[in-house]
Design an enzyme around this catalytic site. Structure first.
Site, PDB file in Angstrom:
ATOM      1  N   HIS A  24       0.747  -1.285   0.157  1.00  0.00           N
ATOM      2  CA  HIS A  24       0.053   0.109   0.135  1.00  0.00           C
ATOM      3  C   HIS A  24       0.896   1.238   0.001  1.00  0.00           C
ATOM      4  CE1 HIS A  24       0.661   0.706   4.281  1.00  0.00           C
ATOM      5  NE2 HIS A  24       0.499  -0.526   4.676  1.00  0.00           N
ATOM      6  N   HIS A  27       4.124   1.385   2.071  1.00  0.00           N
ATOM      7  CA  HIS A  27       5.467   0.778   1.437  1.00  0.00           C
ATOM      8  C   HIS A  27       5.897   1.487   0.003  1.00  0.00           C
ATOM      9  CE1 HIS A  27       2.734  -2.411   3.117  1.00  0.00           C
ATOM     10  NE2 HIS A  27       3.932  -2.758   3.617  1.00  0.00           N
ATOM     11  N   CYS A 132       3.233 -11.103  20.272  1.00  0.00           N
ATOM     12  CA  CYS A 132       2.109 -10.503  19.368  1.00  0.00           C
ATOM     13  C   CYS A 132       2.655 -10.983  17.978  1.00  0.00           C
ATOM     14  CB  CYS A 132       2.155  -8.955  19.237  1.00  0.00           C
ATOM     15  SG  CYS A 132       1.218  -8.426  17.915  1.00  0.00           S
ATOM     16  N   CYS A 135       3.348  -8.258  15.390  1.00  0.00           N
ATOM     17  CA  CYS A 135       4.663  -7.463  15.404  1.00  0.00           C
ATOM     18  C   CYS A 135       5.791  -8.574  15.062  1.00  0.00           C
ATOM     19  CB  CYS A 135       5.044  -7.102  16.866  1.00  0.00           C
ATOM     20  SG  CYS A 135       3.979  -5.629  17.156  1.00  0.00           S
ATOM     21  N   CYS A 150      -1.770  -4.992  22.167  1.00  0.00           N
ATOM     22  CA  CYS A 150      -0.740  -4.381  21.492  1.00  0.00           C
ATOM     23  C   CYS A 150      -1.002  -3.064  20.709  1.00  0.00           C
ATOM     24  CB  CYS A 150      -0.234  -5.386  20.209  1.00  0.00           C
ATOM     25  SG  CYS A 150       0.766  -4.599  18.935  1.00  0.00           S
ATOM     26  N   HIS A 153      -1.597  -3.491  16.952  1.00  0.00           N
ATOM     27  CA  HIS A 153      -2.555  -4.385  16.316  1.00  0.00           C
ATOM     28  C   HIS A 153      -3.841  -4.653  16.752  1.00  0.00           C
ATOM     29  CE1 HIS A 153       1.504  -5.296  14.490  1.00  0.00           C
ATOM     30  NE2 HIS A 153       0.945  -5.344  13.351  1.00  0.00           N
ATOM     31  N   LYS A 303      -3.098   5.229  11.826  1.00  0.00           N
ATOM     32  CA  LYS A 303      -1.930   4.612  10.750  1.00  0.00           C
ATOM     33  C   LYS A 303      -2.389   3.952   9.746  1.00  0.00           C
ATOM     34  CE  LYS A 303       1.910   1.556  10.611  1.00  0.00           C
ATOM     35  NZ  LYS A 303       2.420   0.376  10.975  1.00  0.00           N
ATOM     36  N   LYS A 306      -2.097  -2.439   6.814  1.00  0.00           N
ATOM     37  CA  LYS A 306      -2.747  -3.704   5.964  1.00  0.00           C
ATOM     38  C   LYS A 306      -3.652  -4.302   7.094  1.00  0.00           C
ATOM     39  CE  LYS A 306       1.603  -5.699   6.065  1.00  0.00           C
ATOM     40  NZ  LYS A 306       2.885  -5.741   5.192  1.00  0.00           N
TER      41      LYS A 306
HETATM   42  O1  ME8 Z   1       7.845  -4.476   9.353  1.00  0.00           O
HETATM   43  N1  ME8 Z   1       3.271   4.801   6.845  1.00  0.00           N
HETATM   44  O2  ME8 Z   1       7.528  -5.210   7.292  1.00  0.00           O
HETATM   45  P1  ME8 Z   1       6.107  -4.604   6.947  1.00  0.00           P
HETATM   46  C1  ME8 Z   1       4.657   4.868   6.540  1.00  0.00           C
HETATM   47  N2  ME8 Z   1       9.270  -7.242   7.398  1.00  0.00           N
HETATM   48  N3  ME8 Z   1       5.230   3.730   6.148  1.00  0.00           N
HETATM   49  C2  ME8 Z   1       4.573   2.521   6.280  1.00  0.00           C
HETATM   50  C3  ME8 Z   1       3.256   2.702   6.595  1.00  0.00           C
HETATM   51  C4  ME8 Z   1       2.471   3.753   6.938  1.00  0.00           C
HETATM   52  N4  ME8 Z   1       1.211   3.865   7.213  1.00  0.00           N
HETATM   53  N5  ME8 Z   1       2.923   1.369   6.850  1.00  0.00           N
HETATM   54  C5  ME8 Z   1       3.948   0.445   6.382  1.00  0.00           C
HETATM   55  C6  ME8 Z   1       8.232  -5.313   8.512  1.00  0.00           C
HETATM   56  N6  ME8 Z   1       4.864   1.509   6.074  1.00  0.00           N
HETATM   57  C7  ME8 Z   1       9.266  -6.034   8.348  1.00  0.00           C
HETATM   58  C8  ME8 Z   1      10.549  -5.633   8.084  1.00  0.00           C
HETATM   59  S1  ME8 Z   1      13.307  -5.260   7.748  1.00  0.00           S
HETATM   60  C9  ME8 Z   1      14.614  -6.180   8.219  1.00  0.00           C
HETATM   61  C10 ME8 Z   1      11.876  -6.273   8.392  1.00  0.00           C
HETATM   62  C11 ME8 Z   1       6.377   1.025   5.721  1.00  0.00           C
HETATM   63  O3  ME8 Z   1       5.487  -5.170   5.735  1.00  0.00           O
HETATM   64  C12 ME8 Z   1       7.459   1.371   6.389  1.00  0.00           C
HETATM   65  O4  ME8 Z   1       8.525   1.394   5.825  1.00  0.00           O
HETATM   66  O5  ME8 Z   1       5.283  -4.534   8.166  1.00  0.00           O
HETATM   67  C13 ME8 Z   1       7.413   0.327   7.635  1.00  0.00           C
HETATM   68  O6  ME8 Z   1       8.546   0.301   8.553  1.00  0.00           O
HETATM   69  C14 ME8 Z   1       7.498  -1.009   6.852  1.00  0.00           C
HETATM   70  O7  ME8 Z   1       6.435  -0.537   5.528  1.00  0.00           O
HETATM   71  C15 ME8 Z   1       6.732  -2.317   7.586  1.00  0.00           C
HETATM   72  O8  ME8 Z   1       6.594  -3.064   6.545  1.00  0.00           O
END
Ligand code: ME8
Length: 662
Positions: A24, A27, A132, A135, A150, A153, A303, A306
């Site tokens: 979304h 990302h 969680c 997380c 949490c 979530h 926030k 997903k």
């Molecule tokens: O945490 N606003 O993956 P993830 C801004 N796999 N950025 C956002 C956002 C929002 N509302 N939502 C998501 C993970 N992001 C782990 C990471 S790294 C070694 C492992 C972006 O799919 C932002 O960059 O939950 C956030 O840190 C990331 O997506 C989390 O992605």
């Protein structure tokens, strides 16, 4: 074209995204920021490596695969491909895409685990904790909200007790604190650095549980020293940053690691600021250079995520407004490090003001004047004799210098603002010098000076916006009669030396409208933009959230007024999506009455069904029934909202359904 020698290196990473749902806007934002900064460094002559990818192990993925009715492998293949195929659509110039289920990654994880194990920093122990799955972390009391949930979530963590392997993270606490203190830019912006320092000050850092018994979870990388366990997903995931470079013994690792810059949002500050540097230290590597942390994109103060489902689709935005306008908006609008609310209305405002009015207008008027007055060729420039010519060059010097100061430090909004001072300055320069009058008066030499200065500075603007708006910059270069070759440009020199304006006699393309204005129309569910004329996919327009109404004035309520309200507690039995309105749930509540109450509630953007069902809520039970989009509502659920989102009102303990609030 001559190539520059690489002066420096730069390594930028995005988080590797979980493949439990499709990408979304959140990302897309992180990935676009990483792309813009990678492009900036390439233009600055730095040898650059840009890594992104997907995180594919752990309980969360197994759960999502089961829900989708696929095997984990099938599931991760599908969703990872959705992330990968988004990249070219957003013009992302990554050098590699890493998946944690790849063999190259498994090998590096085992290698690093073995190094830490051999160093004596991994031990086996019994553990009980609250986990969680959202997380993928054990949470402590401090991490939970007032209801024991949490905070991200909105679910209660699961209590887990088992034998596991632990990483002696606590051993590195003092070292880490010292490292952060000695390197003020290690974690930036500063308020996140302070947050990490206070986490380290709060008490002894726990050791990190880094394994999962296969009996509970076998979707992971087997530990090299115990085949009964797989690696904890975070220990596995963070190592992607080394795998992506080719592993710890690769040439790229020694070349790029000293300049490693991670980019993450604040949700994953702790794993990146605490787990990762201590893991690196224990494995015998230097820490990364910088951790760059941004805030959240919010939808109506919550926030975008997903798990909450309140997301904006990046491709729908691109289809409606154009990719570069969307990229520009994201970088211009969010103050890096702080949260920002996403609004299509604001996007349309920026597009019209900054892009259509300021930038698009400058290009179209100067190009058409060049065609009209000089047959579309860059005129020969004479001496600079007028004050306004010197002033505009001063403004340009300042603007480029500020941009180059701010952009590499992730201050994109301010950097773009500095550049736009020049864009607006050039429009003013056109108004003040009035080329049409110079033409009418036959002042050809002066006219050539003015047009030549404008064209030369427009070329420099185009190359400075390339990191953010690559397509637009390339079109601008084509309009200015050249081809954009990033490897031939030295951004630093361009900002200081103004001898390299466009060559006399270069033929320019005909002016075209780079950014047509977009109308924003108020519709029932908020607002919607009229799509760009060049947009073939009108049907993909997303709905716009309703704009906030001003709060009604609150007068004094007599006690008798308050007594009129019948507020009662009841348990939510079910919550179904409203058939006609995507923001509403039709909720059934047990209010201790013979029949459940039906209430239509605007909670869908904020809370999941799973969160609502079984929860006791406060209901205004004597509100006159009314129909909301065709469905009768017999009351109202009470909630409270602040900057962190929406919470439901409830009692501090369970009460009998139907109990009255007094
Ligand atoms: O945490 N606003 O993956 P993830 C801004 N796999 N950025 C956002 C956002 C929002 N509302 N939502 C998501 C993970 N992001 C782990 C990471 S790294 C070694 C492992 C972006 O799919 C932002 O960059 O939950 C956030 O840190 C990331 O997506 C989390 O992605």
């Amino acid at each position: 074209m001559k190539r520059r020698a690489a002066l420096d290196r730069f390594f930028i990473t995005t988080p590797i995204y979980y493949v439990n749902a499709k990408p979304h806007l959140g990302h897309a934002y992180t990935t676009i920021v990483a792309d813009s900064i990678a492009r900036y460094h390439r233009l600055a002559g730095h040898e650059t490596f840009f890594l992104t990818g997907t995180d594919e192990h752990g309980d969360k993925i197994v759960e999502a695969a089961a829900k989708a009715g696929s095997s984990p492998q099938q599931y991760v293949d599908t969703i990872s491909e959705q992330f990968r195929s988004l990249l070219p659509e957003l013009q992302i110039s990554n050098d590699d895409f890493i998946r944690t289920t790849e063999e190259r990654h498994k090998q590096v994880v085992r290698d690093i685990l073995q190094r830490v194990y051999d160093a004596g920093d991994i031990y086996l122990s019994e553990y009980e904790g609250r986990y969680c799955t959202g997380c993928e972390q054990f949470l402590t009391d401090k991490d939970l909200d007032a209801n024991g949930l949490c905070p991200d979530h909105k679910v209660a963590p699961t209590v887990i007790k088992e034998k596991n392997y632990f990483f002696r993270m606590s051993k590195y606490q003092d070292w880490l604190k010292q490292h952060i203190q000695d390197n003020p830019e290690f974690i930036r912006p500063e308020h996140y650095r302070n947050e990490v320092l206070s986490m380290l000050d709060m008490g002894v850092l726990d050791d990190l549980c880094i394994s999962r018994p296969k009996s509970r979870l076998d979707w992971g990388i087997e530990l090299p020293f115990d085949s009964g366990y797989v690696t904890y997903v975070w220990f596995d995931a963070l190592i992607n940053y080394i795998t992506g470079l080719g592993g710890p013994d690769s040439e790229n690792f020694s070349k790029f690691w000293p300049r490693a810059n991670h980019l993450v949002a604040k949700d994953i500050l702790k794993p990146h600021a605490i787990f990762w540097p201590t893991m690196l230290k224990a494995a015998g590597f230097e820490p990364y250079q910088n951790l760059n942390v941004h805030g959240y994109w919010l939808m109506q103060d919550t926030k975008m995520s997903k798990s909450l489902g309140n997301v904006v689709e990046p491709l729908a935005m691109r289809d409606t407004y154009g990719l570069d306008a969307f990229r520009y908006f994201l970088l211009r609008e969010m103050r890096f490090g702080r949260d920002a609310s996403f609004s299509e209305r604001a996007l349309v405002g920026r597009l019209n003001a900054d892009l259509a009015n300021d930038l698009g207008n400058l290009f179209s008027r100067v190009l058409s004047m060049t065609h009209k007055y000089f047959g579309g060729e860059v005129p020969a420039m004479g001496q600079r004799s007028h004050a306004e010519d010197v002033e505009i060059l001063d403004l340009a010097l300042n603007s480029f210098a500020n941009y180059q100061q701010l952009f590499p430090r992730f201050q994109f909004g301010r950097a773009l603002e500095a550049l736009w001072e020049l864009v607006r300055g050039l429009n003013k320069y056109v108004d003040v010098t009035a080329p049409w009058t110079l033409f009418k008066n036959g002042e050809t030499e002066r006219l050539a000076m003015v047009i030549g200065t404008l064209l030369g500075l427009m070329r420099k603007i185009a190359l400075h916006i390339w990191p953010v708006m690559p397509q637009t910059a390339e079109t601008m270069f084509a309009q200015l009669g050249g081809e954009f070759d990033p490897s031939a440009i030295d951004l630093g020199k361009e900002a200081e030396a103004f001898g390299d304006f466009l060559q006399t006699g270069t033929r320019l393309a005909k002016a075209s409208n780079l950014f047509p204005r977009v109308e924003f129309k108020e519709v029932e569910s908020g607002g919607q933009a009229e799509p760009r004329q060049d947009n073939p996919k009108k049907d993909k327009q997303p709905k716009q959230p309703k704009t906030q109404q001003p709060a009604p004035e609150v007068g004094i309520a007599e006690f008798a007024d308050f007594q009129k309200l019948d507020l009662r507690l009841g348990t939510v039995l079910s919550a179904e999506p409203h058939p006609e309105a995507d923001r509403l749930y039709v909720v059934k509540i047990d209010l201790g009455e013979p029949q459940p109450r039906q209430v239509v509630a605007g909670l869908r953007e904020h809370l999941e069904v799973e969160f609502l069902v079984g929860r006791q809520v406060v209901v205004v039970a004597n509100l006159a029934p009314r129909k909301l989009r065709g469905v009768e509502s017999q009351g109202m659920i009470m909630a409270v909202k602040d900057k962190d989102g929406l919470q439901l009102l409830t009692a501090t303990g369970l009460v009998e359904n139907g109990s009255k609030v007094s």
